[in-house]
Design a protein around this motif. Structure first.
Motif, PDB file in Angstrom:
ATOM      1  N   SER C 175      -3.766  10.057   7.533  1.00  0.00           N
ATOM      2  CA  SER C 175      -4.400   8.834   7.045  1.00  0.00           C
ATOM      3  C   SER C 175      -5.905   8.993   7.163  1.00  0.00           C
ATOM      4  O   SER C 175      -6.386   9.890   7.864  1.00  0.00           O
ATOM      5  CB  SER C 175      -3.932   7.636   7.857  1.00  0.00           C
ATOM      6  OG  SER C 175      -4.451   7.734   9.161  1.00  0.00           O
ATOM      7  N   LEU C 176      -6.624   8.171   6.490  1.00  0.00           N
ATOM      8  CA  LEU C 176      -8.077   8.299   6.472  1.00  0.00           C
ATOM      9  C   LEU C 176      -8.658   8.249   7.878  1.00  0.00           C
ATOM     10  O   LEU C 176      -9.408   9.131   8.285  1.00  0.00           O
ATOM     11  CB  LEU C 176      -8.665   7.177   5.608  1.00  0.00           C
ATOM     12  CG  LEU C 176     -10.171   7.250   5.306  1.00  0.00           C
ATOM     13  CD1 LEU C 176     -10.453   6.625   3.958  1.00  0.00           C
ATOM     14  CD2 LEU C 176     -11.023   6.588   6.366  1.00  0.00           C
ATOM     15  N   ALA C 208      -8.265   4.336  -2.862  1.00  0.00           N
ATOM     16  CA  ALA C 208      -7.958   3.841  -1.523  1.00  0.00           C
ATOM     17  C   ALA C 208      -7.679   2.351  -1.570  1.00  0.00           C
ATOM     18  O   ALA C 208      -6.747   1.850  -0.945  1.00  0.00           O
ATOM     19  CB  ALA C 208      -9.111   4.128  -0.570  1.00  0.00           C
ATOM     20  N   GLY C 215      -0.570   6.622   4.358  1.00  0.00           N
ATOM     21  CA  GLY C 215      -0.673   5.488   5.272  1.00  0.00           C
ATOM     22  C   GLY C 215       0.651   4.777   5.360  1.00  0.00           C
ATOM     23  O   GLY C 215       1.643   5.163   4.748  1.00  0.00           O
ATOM     24  N   GLU C 219      -0.595  -0.503   5.046  1.00  0.00           N
ATOM     25  CA  GLU C 219      -1.959  -0.015   4.892  1.00  0.00           C
ATOM     26  C   GLU C 219      -2.295   0.165   3.416  1.00  0.00           C
ATOM     27  O   GLU C 219      -3.426  -0.056   2.996  1.00  0.00           O
ATOM     28  CB  GLU C 219      -2.087   1.336   5.612  1.00  0.00           C
ATOM     29  CG  GLU C 219      -3.463   1.953   5.516  1.00  0.00           C
ATOM     30  CD  GLU C 219      -3.619   3.141   6.447  1.00  0.00           C
ATOM     31  OE1 GLU C 219      -2.632   3.461   7.140  1.00  0.00           O
ATOM     32  OE2 GLU C 219      -4.704   3.721   6.482  1.00  0.00           O
ATOM     33  N   PRO C 270     -14.330   1.348   3.727  1.00  0.00           N
ATOM     34  CA  PRO C 270     -13.243   2.146   4.313  1.00  0.00           C
ATOM     35  C   PRO C 270     -12.618   1.458   5.517  1.00  0.00           C
ATOM     36  O   PRO C 270     -11.402   1.487   5.697  1.00  0.00           O
ATOM     37  CB  PRO C 270     -13.944   3.440   4.728  1.00  0.00           C
ATOM     38  CG  PRO C 270     -15.153   3.519   3.902  1.00  0.00           C
ATOM     39  CD  PRO C 270     -15.570   2.119   3.609  1.00  0.00           C
ATOM     40  N   SER C 274      -8.686   0.248   5.446  1.00  0.00           N
ATOM     41  CA  SER C 274      -7.903   1.261   6.151  1.00  0.00           C
ATOM     42  C   SER C 274      -7.040   0.646   7.221  1.00  0.00           C
ATOM     43  O   SER C 274      -7.271  -0.476   7.669  1.00  0.00           O
ATOM     44  CB  SER C 274      -8.825   2.285   6.822  1.00  0.00           C
ATOM     45  OG  SER C 274      -9.552   2.958   5.848  1.00  0.00           O
ATOM     46  N   GLU C 320      -6.550   4.490  15.118  1.00  0.00           N
ATOM     47  CA  GLU C 320      -6.421   3.108  14.669  1.00  0.00           C
ATOM     48  C   GLU C 320      -6.331   2.193  15.882  1.00  0.00           C
ATOM     49  O   GLU C 320      -5.655   2.514  16.873  1.00  0.00           O
ATOM     50  CB  GLU C 320      -5.168   2.967  13.794  1.00  0.00           C
ATOM     51  CG  GLU C 320      -4.795   1.558  13.427  1.00  0.00           C
ATOM     52  CD  GLU C 320      -5.913   0.816  12.712  1.00  0.00           C
ATOM     53  OE1 GLU C 320      -7.075   0.917  13.132  1.00  0.00           O
ATOM     54  OE2 GLU C 320      -5.613   0.107  11.737  1.00  0.00           O
TER      55      GLU C 320
END
Lengths: 179, 509, 363
Positions: C175-176, C208, C215, C219, C270, C274, C320
């Motif tokens: 994931s980002l 995105a 994700g 997400e 982002p 995200s 996260e």
């Protein structure tokens, strides 16, 4: 690892010493509790609790030898006050099951012997020899002494009658919401 | 009311809910006079304060407006005969009270003539002194007709004493279903306006504001017309519940807030209901005491909903019969509005001064939901016009911790029922609060009683001890006297013996 | 004498069940989009979470001797499972969802006393438990392989992925936020790591926003979740306070930090798009049970939650931070409730009756 053991031991030790010091420094001297409890009790010395008068009951309560629900004439209010004073948890809704009572003189049976009003600890019965006696409901603690002495069973205890002035909503029951 | 000003006056209002008004059911037909029932059952307690003192006997002939119960104290109101007739009974009769307990009631058999008692009225009521107007309002038995039933004269005198500047007349009528004030304003606006001016004169108020919710355009128009050229100002307020709460109305109209432990008079405001203004007009202008009122009869179970002017003491059954009867068996009979009204156990309950509505509601209208667990959605917090936390209060009351509920502001609760109305879990929040307030009052009373009986017990104990002491004292004195007497006797005997002895000696010598 | 009913004799047409149903309705678009992006494995995982949650709820209620039907129908267990499923990697094995659901219902909810009594949001508590216990399974993200596209796994293959533990080619994707964190640990800053990430997946930030990147289900459909949240606000199910405050709580520090040091701090967009932020802002911090009572309290709650999320994302060990931030703030809720109370009419903030200064004016 030794650092961890050492620091935790030190911490525990310091806190323990602190607690010990506080217990000594802040200790309560004497026991003013008995008098405070006695001030809460109705003071009619009725003896229904099984102790010799309200002073005896207060002593027993202070020593945690008697439950806070010991006083029938006091009703829920006294239970609540005692529980708060002694720091005891009590389910007031269960106490509520004993409905407050009041004495009543049955006029058909009263012979005017004056025994009940001589026995009444709060002077709640009015009467004279050979006259029918009557109860001042506001002054009656429902101690039951008049019931014991009456030769003709003319006095009895009845639940305090509900009036438009004294009525209030009962506690709602939540059947569905048991959570 | 344009959207912008609605928005801004809405900002002043706190909390509140928007229940389905259902006023259309009864708002259109004009007020009708209820045909005189066969019997009237007039309770002596129709107001906040001391019960009225009975002043008639069974068999007495009465004229309409004649006193049947005199004011029973400083805060009390007299009760008058609603029509001419005869007293046929005095005793207990079901009262319009949630307990369903009976109350002292005078039963009157109307003679059908409806003859009035003679009244002396001045040509111009403004010739009367303000005090005299207040006295007459009190003598006419007028109480707050919005439902609070607080004796109006007491409020007038209090306001004069504290010096008020503003009279607010409450035409909010925020309860769903009810349209009695709406109809009254539409049909009798000029009388209401004169009543308002009389109240303002009696209370010493310079500013007169009438607050009417924006869902009553006809009433607003009628009142504007009647008030034209007078100092009475008609103000439009947004429709929401409880806009009729006097403190809410004060805040919306003046921006002032009444202290929690004070009265509105302390910030210079007096609030009366429009129906009260009408009753004052009737009493001062024509000398007619408060013996009838407009009652909304409504609900989906009623054949012909509408407004009836009914004599005090008419039974709910009479009102239903005059409204065409019932369509179906109602699920619930309610006296007053659905938000704060009380359920009636049956239709044999008399209408009293504070009865604004009689509702026969179907199950669909009330809904009979099962309570579910609280999910803390706090809809109740946002709905509460007072700013309380109903969910926290109810949780503590459920756990029998009343003092914690008091800490959350239980005593500031006005019992408006907004919280119960919005609760998605259908928890009877306001029921909890009224229970807790009753319980606290009973406990307080019990505490005072315990104190009083303890004093009695103590003084008796002291008396008993004193009597015992006195008895003992008396006994001791008796004993002492006896002992003294004995001693004296003994001494005398010894003296005699001694004398005898000396004599003997002398003889010997 | 029968007990007379207490007022009010009318009621707003809303029940707990309807609230839950409306929230689930708001989740439908984002969920369907996620299903399309990740195909059968996502659908299977979601179904497993749902079924296990309902069974767990019924089981605990039976153990407690309480009627299960009414509580199951109120939809709270289903909603919890749904939210949990949206926060899982879509290609995770079935037992991750099952254990998560059981934990959420039994430990995080019923042990505390059932609906309305839990301290922590059950879905977030379960997610945190899974993340700590099964870090490998919980961080294996798959690149989106839209359904019916050539390289999407078929139904049988999906069964093998979810229930058989089979591996799938696309599962190495990160994931980002995970990518950024990993690159940092390797000493590569954002300037070089970001383009690499976007190149490895499908496109730029536009993609995105539409979630076409690795994700969880929740997400990817960021904008659809936003739409669902707006729907809930319009319907009056939730208020704007907590969501707006949470987004603000992330956006404000992100804006500042990115302006100061773009090489080390991600920008606002982002951040907002995200991880679980959108899901959390509209569906988790608005959970009535575990959030404060008052609108002001909700705002404080959301703001702190957002701020903490940004702190954990930027400086914490995990890529996260939403779930951790939510749980931490759940624990703070009673304290927020204690200090943020509405002012009672006619009283000041301390609860004292207002004072009358001069005639006709109140301070």
């Amino acid at each position: 690892m030794f650092i961890a053991i050492f620091s935790l031991t030190l911490l525990g030790g310091a806190l323990g010493l602190f607690l010990g010091y506080a217990a000594r420094r802040l200790a309560v001297e004497g026991n003013p509790l008995v008098e405070e409890i006695q001030a809460i009790l109705p003071g009619s010395q009725c003896g229904q609790c099984g102790f010799p008068g309200c002073a005896g009951a207060a002593q027993a309560l202070a020593n945690h030898e008697a439950p806070v629900t010991l006083c029938p004439p006091g009703g829920r209010e006294v239970v609540a006050l005692l529980a708060a004073k002694l720091g005891v948890e009590v389910n007031l809704t269960e106490v509520a099951d004993t409905v407050p009572q009041v004495a009543e003189v049955l006029e058909d049976l009263c012979i005017g012997c004056t025994r009940c009003y001589k026995a009444c600890p709060t002077d709640a019965i009015l009467g004279a020899a050979k006259q029918i006696h009557a109860v001042f409901r506001e002054a009656c603690t429902a101690c039951g002494k008049c019931v014991e002495v009456c030769p003709t069973e003319a006095t009895r205890l009845i639940p305090v009658p509900v009036t438009l002035q004294s009525w209030y909503w009962s506690k709602p029951s939540l059947q569905g919401a048991t959570a | 009311m344009n959207p912008l000003s609605r928005f801004f006056s809405g900002l002043r209002a706190r909390g509140g809910v928007h229940p389905d008004g259902r006023k259309g059911l009864s708002a259109e037909p004009p007020i009708r006079i209820l045909p005189m029932p066969e019997r009237l059952y007039v309770p002596l307690q129709q107001h906040v304060g001391a019960c009225a003192r009975l002043s008639v006997l069974v068999g007495d002939k009465l004229l309409k407006g004649q006193l049947i119960g005199a004011s029973g104290g400083n805060i009390s109101a007299p009760v008058h005969a609603p029509t001419s007739g005869r007293v046929v009974a005095i005793g207990e009769f079901p009262s319009p009270h949630p307990s369903g307990l009976p109350g002292a009631t005078v039963t009157i058999e109307p003679d059908g003539d409806d003859r009035c008692i003679e009244a002396v009225v001045p040509n111009d009521p403004f010739d009367l002194s303000p005090e005299e107007i207040a006295t007459r309002v009190g003598a006419a038995g007028i109480v707050g007709l919005g439902g609070a039933t607080f004796p109006s004269a007491v409020k007038l005198k209090l306001s004069r004493k504290s010096g008020i500047s503003t009279l607010i007349v409450n035409g909010g009528e925020c309860e769903p279903y009810l349209t009695c004030d709406d109809r009254l304003m539409r049909e009798r606006a000029s009388g209401i306006v004169e009543g308002i001016r009389l109240i303002a004169y009696a209370a010493g108020a310079r500013e007169m504001l009438v607050g009417i919710e924006d869902n009553k355009p006809e009433a607003i128009a009628a009142m504007r017309l009647a008030a034209a050229g007078s100092e009475v100002q008609i103000k439009v307020v947004p429709a929401m519940y409880p806009m009729g709460w006097d403190k809410q109305m004060i805040q919306v109209l003046t921006g002032r807030e009444v202290p929690a432990e004070g009265r509105s008079a302390e910030i210079g405001v007096l609030v009366h209901n429009v129906a009260t203004a009408w009753a004052v007009y009737q009493a001062i202008r024509f000398g007619r005491p408060l013996v009838s009122r407009v009652v909304t009869v409504s609900g989906a179970a009623v054949v012909a909903p509408g407004n009836l002017e009914v004599p005090i003491g008419a039974l709910a059954a009479d009102l239903i019969a005059a409204s065409g009867g019932l369509l179906t068996q109602p699920q619930r009979l309610v006296l007053g509005g659905p938000m704060m009204g009380t359920q009636l156990p049956h239709l044999n309950v008399p209408m009293v001064k504070g009865s604004s509505g009689l509702l026969a509601l179907t199950g669909k209208e009330i809904g009979l939901p099962q309570p579910a667990p609280c999910i803390r959605c706090s809809n109740c917090v946002r709905a509460c016009p007072v700013g309380l936390l109903p969910l926290e209060m109810a949780a503590h009351i459920r756990a029998a911790d009343l003092s914690a509920a008091v800490g959350f502001g239980l005593k500031d609760c006005i019992g408006c029922g907004s919280c119960s109305y919005v609760c998605p879990a259908h928890i009877p929040l306001v029921h909890f609060f009224n229970y807790a307030r009753g319980e606290l009052a009973a406990q307080e009373k019990g505490k005072l009683r315990t104190e009083a009986t303890r004093k009695l017990a103590d003084s008796r104990e002291e008396r008993m001890q004193r009597i015992a002491r006195e008895r003992e004292e008396a006994a001791r004195q008796r004993a002492a006297r006896k002992a003294a007497a004995d001693a004296a006797k003994k001494a005398a005997a010894m003296e005699a013996a001694r004398l005898a002895a000396t004599e003997n000696q002398e003889e010997l010598v | 004498m029968t007990m007379l009913a207490h007022a009010p004799h009318a009621h707003a047409p809303m029940t707990v069940g309807q609230i839950m149903a409306t929230v689930m309705l708001a989740l439908v678009p984002a969920t369907l989009y996620g299903f399309w992006l990740y195909g059968w494995p996502a659908i299977l995982l979601w179904s497993v979470a749902m079924a296990t949650a309902l069974l767990a709820e019924a089981g605990t209620l039976l153990l407690q001797g309480r009627a299960a039907k009414a509580t199951l129908l109120d939809g709270s267990a289903a909603l919890t499972a749904w939210l949990l499923a949206l926060s899982l990697p879509p290609f995770a094995p079935w037992w991750v969802a099952a254990i998560g659901s059981i934990f959420a219902i039994v430990i995080a909810k019923q042990v505390f006393g059932g609906l309305g009594q839990n301290v922590f949001n059950p879905a977030m508590a379960a997610r945190v438990m899974l993340l700590i216990s099964f870090p490998v399974e919980m961080t294996l993200w798959a690149a989106p392989t839209p359904m019916f596209s050539g390289h999407a796994p078929g139904f049988l293959q999906s069964l093998a992925i979810t229930f058989g533990g089979a591996h799938w080619d696309g599962m190495a994707s990160a994931s980002l936020l995970g990518h950024v964190k990993t690159e940092f640990t390797r000493g590569i800053d954002l300037v070089s790591s970001l383009p690499a990430h976007f190149a490895s997946v499908h496109g730029g930030l536009q993609d995105a926003a539409w979630g076409r990147r690795a994700g969880s289900l929740g997400e990817t459909g960021g904008l659809l979740l936003l739409a669902g949240g707006v729907f809930l606000i319009v319907r009056g199910i939730i208020t704007w306070h907590a969501p707006v405050a949470m987004l603000l709580g992330v956006a404000a520090p992100a804006l500042l930090a990115h302006a100061v040091d773009p090489a080390h701090y991600l920008g606002v967009l982002p951040h907002l798009l995200s991880g679980g932020l959108m899901l959390a802002a509209f569906f988790i911090v608005t959970d009535p049970v575990t959030s404060p009572n008052t609108p002001a309290g909700m705002f404080v709650f959301g703001l702190l939650c957002g701020g903490l999320t940004w702190v954990i994302r930027s400086w914490g060990g995990y890529p996260e931070g939403v779930a951790f931030a939510v749980m931490f703030l759940n624990a703070l809720t009673p304290i927020i409730d204690r200090y943020v109370k509405p002012r009672i009419y006619g009283r000041d903030r301390k609860g004292q009756s207002l004072q009358i200064e001069a005639k006709g004016s109140v301070k």
